[in-house]
Design a protein around this motif. Structure first.
Motif, short mmCIF file in Angstrom:
data_model
loop_
_atom_site.label_atom_id
_atom_site.label_comp_id
_atom_site.label_asym_id
_atom_site.label_seq_id
_atom_site.Cartn_x
_atom_site.Cartn_y
_atom_site.Cartn_z
N ASN A 191 0.89 -1.22 0.09
CA ASN A 191 0.00 0.02 -0.13
C ASN A 191 0.84 1.20 -0.03
O ASN A 191 0.41 2.43 0.75
N GLY B 54 -2.91 -2.15 -3.68
CA GLY B 54 -3.20 -0.74 -3.03
C GLY B 54 -2.02 0.12 -3.41
O GLY B 54 -2.06 1.36 -3.18
N CYS B 55 -1.12 -0.32 -4.17
CA CYS B 55 0.16 0.44 -4.40
C CYS B 55 -0.05 1.23 -5.59
O CYS B 55 -0.76 0.90 -6.57
#
Length: 274
Positions: free
Chosen positions: A128, A155-156
């Motif tokens: 993330n 989520g990155c």
């Protein structure tokens, strides 16, 4: 240069990729096939081209047509080169150009986690991390400091966003990387996938129940996955709990933490030793 096209109309649709289409939409430009991304500066564009990414057009300021980018442009004689003075290009794109050159390039299908990890011994896992500057800096450190691959949770931030590739100096095109599949829940299923591939996991976290980053046990591991968390929040508790090791970087002068990009460089240098 027969493919040189002087910009006279800001609204020309062929300039949309540089001026009016957000990066998140470029990502899905050819959906369901891979989309586009914008590479900035001759060095980054050259490294992307060397890795097999194909340009669809260039945007270059006048004075750079015969400078650093000249040789690069000669390699793609059939690709349109849109050009104007620097001030015009800044007005068009809305940001200052680094070394006066942008290139719209096609994306490629991402490899699987299994393919990325097949011959790897030291890999970085990003959980993330959403800041493109940090993503780019981490990739640069990973490439320079002995990581074999980088894996990202869904989520990155996209490593092919313009700022990320620029900050990475194009090393994002030199080190293998991919995302964990969205159907593979993180951290539980993702950590299990790493174990099945033979990796021991290392959580970089500010915990007192940690071991030293130079512990001999870490160096003795055949395969290590070094996991770094989001800016500010760090790793989620479930990730730390699920890891084989928790490592904290020793600090002085009452400094409590490092930026994730700086912490990655320290971790990769120490844990990437073979």
């Amino acid at each position: 240069m027969s493919n040189r096209i002087e910009i006279t109309d800001f609204t020309a649709p062929e300039l949309d990729v540089y001026a009016r289409i957000p990066e998140v939409q470029l990502l899905r430009f050819y959906e369901p096939k891979p989309g586009l991304f914008i590479a900035e500066s001759p060095k980054v564009i050259q490294r992307a081209a060397n890795a097999g990414y194909q340009p669809i057009s260039f945007l270059v300021q006048y004075k750079d047509l015969e400078k650093e980018g000249k040789e690069l442009l000669q390699k793609f004689p059939g690709i349109p080169v849109y050009t104007a003075d620097y001030e015009v290009l800044v007005k068009l794109t809305g940001f200052a150009l680094t070394r006066g050159m942008l290139c719209a390039m096609t994306r490629r299908d991402l490899p699987s986690v299994e393919d990325i990890c097949k011959n790897a011994r030291r890999i970085a896992i990003l959980e993330n991390v959403v800041n493109p500057t940090n993503i780019g800096a981490i990739f640069r450190s990973a490439a320079a400091l002995h990581m074999d691959a980088v894996l990202l949770t869904p989520g990155c931030c996209d490593p092919l966003y313009r700022r990320a590739t620029r900050v990475s100096m194009g090393t994002v095109f030199q080190i293998p990387w991919t995302y964990f599949h969205k159907k593979v829940s993180w951290p539980e299923a993702g950590m299990e996938q790493l174990r099945s591939l033979g990796f021991k996991t290392v959580a970089m976290a500010l915990r007192n129940d940690s071991i030293s980053i130079d512990a001999p046990a870490l160096q003795a591991e055949e395969k290590l996955a070094i996991i770094l968390g989001a800016e500010g929040d760090g790793l989620v508790d479930a990730t730390i709990t699920g890891c084989d090791y928790t490592v904290k970087i020793p600090m002085s002068h009452e400094v409590d933490s490092l930026n994730v990009a700086a912490a990655s460089a320290v971790a990769f240098w120490e844990l990437g030793k073979r």
